[in-house]
Design a protein around this motif. Structure first.
Motif, PDB file in Angstrom:
ATOM      1  N   ALA A   1      57.562   0.945  25.183  1.00  0.00           N
ATOM      2  CA  ALA A   1      57.270   0.026  23.208  1.00  0.00           C
ATOM      3  C   ALA A   1      56.487  -1.132  23.126  1.00  0.00           C
ATOM      4  O   ALA A   1      57.129  -2.345  24.655  1.00  0.00           O
ATOM      5  N   VAL A   2      56.037  -1.284  21.903  1.00  0.00           N
ATOM      6  CA  VAL A   2      56.017  -3.227  21.535  1.00  0.00           C
ATOM      7  C   VAL A   2      56.160  -3.294  21.005  1.00  0.00           C
ATOM      8  O   VAL A   2      56.275  -2.853  19.653  1.00  0.00           O
ATOM      9  N   VAL A   3      56.881  -4.556  20.902  1.00  0.00           N
ATOM     10  CA  VAL A   3      58.053  -5.306  19.590  1.00  0.00           C
ATOM     11  C   VAL A   3      56.888  -6.750  19.546  1.00  0.00           C
ATOM     12  O   VAL A   3      56.954  -7.219  20.116  1.00  0.00           O
ATOM     13  N   ASN A   4      56.027  -6.685  18.328  1.00  0.00           N
ATOM     14  CA  ASN A   4      55.879  -7.916  18.654  1.00  0.00           C
ATOM     15  C   ASN A   4      56.255  -9.213  17.144  1.00  0.00           C
ATOM     16  O   ASN A   4      56.138  -8.315  15.770  1.00  0.00           O
ATOM     17  N   LEU A   5      56.934  -9.939  17.685  1.00  0.00           N
ATOM     18  CA  LEU A   5      57.470 -11.479  16.573  1.00  0.00           C
ATOM     19  C   LEU A   5      56.616 -12.362  16.574  1.00  0.00           C
ATOM     20  O   LEU A   5      56.797 -13.282  16.247  1.00  0.00           O
TER      21      LEU A   5
ATOM     22  N   PHE B   1      55.110   0.980  18.636  1.00  0.00           N
ATOM     23  CA  PHE B   1      54.560  -0.596  18.004  1.00  0.00           C
ATOM     24  C   PHE B   1      55.663  -0.535  16.814  1.00  0.00           C
ATOM     25  O   PHE B   1      55.148  -0.441  15.832  1.00  0.00           O
ATOM     26  N   ILE B   2      56.215  -2.039  17.048  1.00  0.00           N
ATOM     27  CA  ILE B   2      56.611  -2.736  15.754  1.00  0.00           C
ATOM     28  C   ILE B   2      56.110  -4.087  15.609  1.00  0.00           C
ATOM     29  O   ILE B   2      56.812  -4.591  16.513  1.00  0.00           O
TER      30      ILE B   2
ATOM     31  N   VAL C   1      55.933   0.589  13.393  1.00  0.00           N
ATOM     32  CA  VAL C   1      56.425  -0.152  12.077  1.00  0.00           C
ATOM     33  C   VAL C   1      56.209  -0.883  11.691  1.00  0.00           C
ATOM     34  O   VAL C   1      56.057  -2.265  12.708  1.00  0.00           O
ATOM     35  N   THR C   2      56.429  -1.496  10.875  1.00  0.00           N
ATOM     36  CA  THR C   2      56.033  -3.147  10.011  1.00  0.00           C
ATOM     37  C   THR C   2      57.432  -3.310   8.970  1.00  0.00           C
ATOM     38  O   THR C   2      57.938  -3.109   7.893  1.00  0.00           O
ATOM     39  N   PRO C   3      58.526  -3.429  10.080  1.00  0.00           N
ATOM     40  CA  PRO C   3      59.852  -4.346   8.519  1.00  0.00           C
ATOM     41  C   PRO C   3      59.168  -5.719   8.460  1.00  0.00           C
ATOM     42  O   PRO C   3      58.880  -6.682   8.955  1.00  0.00           O
ATOM     43  N   ARG C   4      59.901  -5.648   7.326  1.00  0.00           N
ATOM     44  CA  ARG C   4      59.716  -6.784   6.308  1.00  0.00           C
ATOM     45  C   ARG C   4      60.688  -7.467   6.247  1.00  0.00           C
ATOM     46  O   ARG C   4      61.695  -7.137   5.375  1.00  0.00           O
ATOM     47  N   THR C   5      60.837  -8.253   6.773  1.00  0.00           N
ATOM     48  CA  THR C   5      62.739  -8.942   7.302  1.00  0.00           C
ATOM     49  C   THR C   5      62.772 -10.552   6.036  1.00  0.00           C
ATOM     50  O   THR C   5      61.942 -11.339   5.727  1.00  0.00           O
TER      51      THR C   5
ATOM     52  N   LEU D   1      65.252   1.002  15.237  1.00  0.00           N
ATOM     53  CA  LEU D   1      64.128   1.280  14.586  1.00  0.00           C
ATOM     54  C   LEU D   1      63.407   1.629  15.790  1.00  0.00           C
ATOM     55  O   LEU D   1      63.109   2.815  16.820  1.00  0.00           O
ATOM     56  N   LEU D   2      63.193   1.014  17.106  1.00  0.00           N
ATOM     57  CA  LEU D   2      62.893   1.700  18.784  1.00  0.00           C
ATOM     58  C   LEU D   2      63.317   2.569  19.253  1.00  0.00           C
ATOM     59  O   LEU D   2      62.224   4.085  19.434  1.00  0.00           O
TER      60      LEU D   2
END
Length: 303
Positions: free
Chosen positions: A60-64, A107-108, A156-160, A208-209
């Motif tokens: 997985a890739v998590v983009n912050l 990809f989150i 996945v695009t979390p709208r935080t 989500l992962l």
């Protein structure tokens, strides 16, 4: 899982990395300096540089990644930086995924509640339309950049929403004032803020992962609250008054568009996708979250 993460050194990223590791996952951080350990990989998102080999074996890739929205006044140069820091990092990750034979299956990529703009009292689920304004445009383009991931990658695009933390974040300037008893609501306080505690942000990303959810996800607590309620709950937990309201015209004079979009806009978000998937919040209610922020709870979470 082996998780490649950008923005791992920030407030949210630090908490999230710890949560992932506690769950048994390996986290590899993307850094802009020379790596100090085997758990770091150097990249240069501003120049679009990332060795695609860094993605080999990643699950997985998590983009912050992204410059702080409220850290500085919104000059033209700063707004350009808000856009570019998010788009270039996302585009760099997507391009690297496109260059490998077997890209990471998940990809989150972070987004924000600003996607909806100022929506008043309308209840906002994930299928609601984008709003207008700078934050909305940033989030729309940010999500579009993530959607360019290779076919077969679950994106996945979390709208935080507003992250409640003990050490700053969205409350970085308000919380110290509340601790001193000299804080208060912004404007009339009737605007809705989609809030969530920092531990629940990390817990939700982990959820989500490990799920099969894809697309936009509203990342907020199930209890909706306006600014008056949020400030009152925090002040009560801190055993301080919160009577010094900052009028909207004063905020607009001092902060201009930043005040209008970040402090005075109303987003009554509902976490419909997370709720339907069975996610369980650690702090579903404002009272519990405020107690955690104030350090009055018994649970031990990273600040």
């Amino acid at each position: 899982m082996r998780i490649l993460m950008s923005g791992a050194s920030g407030m949210i990223g630090t908490s999230m990395s710890a949560t992932f590791r506690e769950a048994g996952h390996d986290v590899v951080s993307l850094v802009r300096r020379e790596p100090k350990t085997a758990a770091e990989v150097r990249w240069d998102p501003a120049a679009g540089e990332l060795d695609p080999r860094a993605l080999e074996g990643a699950d997985a890739v998590v983009n912050l990644s992204g410059a702080g929205i409220g850290d500085r006044p919104w000059t033209r140069k700063r707004v350009e930086e808000l856009f570019s820091s998010r788009l270039r990092s996302t585009e760099t990750l997507v391009r690297a995924m496109q260059q490998v034979d077997s890209p990471p299956p998940t990809f989150i990529s972070q987004s924000g509640s600003g996607y909806y703009g100022d929506a008043g009292y309308t209840v906002l689920r994930e299928d609601a339309s984008a709003g207008s304004g700078t934050l909305s445009r940033i989030c729309v383009e940010w999500e579009q950049a993530a959607a360019a991931a290779p076919p077969g990658v679950r994106t996945v695009t979390p709208r935080t929403g507003v992250v409640l933390s003990r050490s700053g974040g969205a409350l970085g300037r308000l919380l110290p004032l509340l601790r001193l008893g000299i804080g208060g609501p912004f404007g009339d306080g009737r605007q809705y803020w989609p809030w969530i505690s920092l531990p629940d942000v990390s817990k939700a990303f982990l959820f989500l992962l490990e799920s099969d959810i894809r697309g936009p996800v509203n990342l907020c607590a199930p209890e909706q609250a306006d600014v008056n309620s949020i400030v009152a709950a925090l002040a009560h937990a801190l055993h301080r008054p919160a009577v010094l309201r900052v009028p909207g015209p004063v905020l607009r004079l001092l902060m201009r568009d930043l005040a209008e979009e970040l402090l005075l806009a109303s987003q009554r978000m509902e976490p419909a996708v997370l709720s339907a998937a069975g996610f369980r919040w650690e702090h579903p209610g404002l009272t519990e979250a405020a107690a955690w922020v104030a350090g009055n709870d018994k649970a031990a979470y990273p600040a």
